[in-house]
Design an enzyme around this catalytic site. Structure first.
Site: not given
Ligand code: RIB
Ligand code: CA
Length: 311
Positions: A240
């Protein structure tokens, strides 16, 4: 001229990859500071992990500040089941040597934005938006000074990852998300619709393991556990947060549309849901660029090429 950035982060396994990718781009990115936020794990771990990662990446000179220890309104929601109790499951880094800066992260964010010429600093959000929201409330003058906010946040077609409706970074602090969405700052969102296309599959993990640098070994360690490659049905872990940095380095990797995005701050079933008006049916004004198409192979070519440089 390297682009000035501030990284607001809750490391966090994928945050760690994003930070290492940013460190591997010294010609393109001038990292002014890391500001830790409570998120995946409590603030004491996120700030310590931020310092550990900078030392792993050979940049202990970059200041680290601790920001808010909890969301604006609601109680903290952590994600140890994904990131482990330390926040960096699978990677055992030594205690940081460089001390945490004494200023509060929100004050550091405000000071950095006031010190730089308007429009020169990009704020990269890798976790809940608590610190930026607090800064915008405390010092509204900083909003027009921000070049761009690039935030891994939200979900539309994919549904959520922490509830069926909501993505974690928004659900963890929906009120902060609302402050940022309503602020008028130039905002680029990288939702699950995008980041779920960017997965560290077994084949890609095999490529990563061929790279003989400490940074590459660290990323492999973070994503090689039983829950790493097998995340979400064996599709491989979605990376992500590194998408935020990749967007700065190679914006052509991702595409989307300028739309209105609102957030549910009161629902019981839908709290933290991002309501992305993809077809413009609400008539609400555009407030974000919503990126939802990714060149995943191009992303991993960039990531692996950069990790190979970061000795
Ligand atoms: O949904 C994914 C996000 O939530 C990313 O930033 C992961 O590190 C968590 O913080
Ligand atoms: Ca994160």
């Amino acid at each position: 001229m390297a682009r000035k950035i501030i990284i607001d982060t809750d490391p966090g396994r994928d945050d760690a990859v994003a930070i290492l990718l940013a460190l591997a781009a010294p010609q393109e990115l001038d990292i002014l500071a890391l500001v830790a936020v409570a998120g995946n794990v409590p603030i004491a771990r996120t700030e310590s992990n931020a310092r550990r990662l900078l030392e792993l990446g050979g940049r202990p000179d970059i200041p680290v500040y601790a920001g808010c220890a909890r969301p604006l309104v609601r109680p903290p929601i952590t994600a140890e089941h994904v990131h482990g109790g330390t926040g960096l499951h699978g990677l055992d880094l030594p205690e940081p040597q460089v001390p945490l800066r004494p200023e509060h992260g929100v004050d550091a964010l405000i000071a950095a934005l006031r010190a730089a010429p308007p429009g020169e600093v990009t704020v990269c959000l890798l976790g809940p938006a608590t610190n930026l929201a607090m800064a915008l409330v405390k010092a509204p003058d900083i909003g027009p000074r921000i070049a761009e906010v690039v935030w891994m946040a939200g979900a539309r077609s994919e549904g959520g990852n922490v509830t069926p409706a909501a993505e974690y970074n928004v659900h963890a602090d929906p009120d902060a998300a609302r402050v940022v969405l309503d602020s008028g700052v130039p905002l680029t969102l990288l939702p699950l619709d995008l980041t779920h296309q960017v997965r560290l599959t077994d084949a890609r993990l095999g490529r990563l393991r061929q790279i003989d640098t400490a940074a590459a070994r660290a990323v492999a360690a973070l994503f090689s556990g039983a829950d790493g490659a097998a995340l979400q049905g064996g599709l491989g872990g979605p990376l992500h947060d590194p998408c935020v940095i990749a967007h700065l380095l190679r914006p052509g990797l991702f595409a989307g549309r300028a739309i209105n995005v609102a957030v549910e701050t009161a629902g019981s079933l839908t709290l933290g849901m991002t309501v992305a008006d993809w077809f413009g049916v609400t008539g609400r004004p555009v407030n974000a660029t919503w990126l939802n198409r990714a060149d995943a192979d191009g992303f991993f070519d960039l990531l692996f090429e950069r990790l190979a440089r970061l000795a």
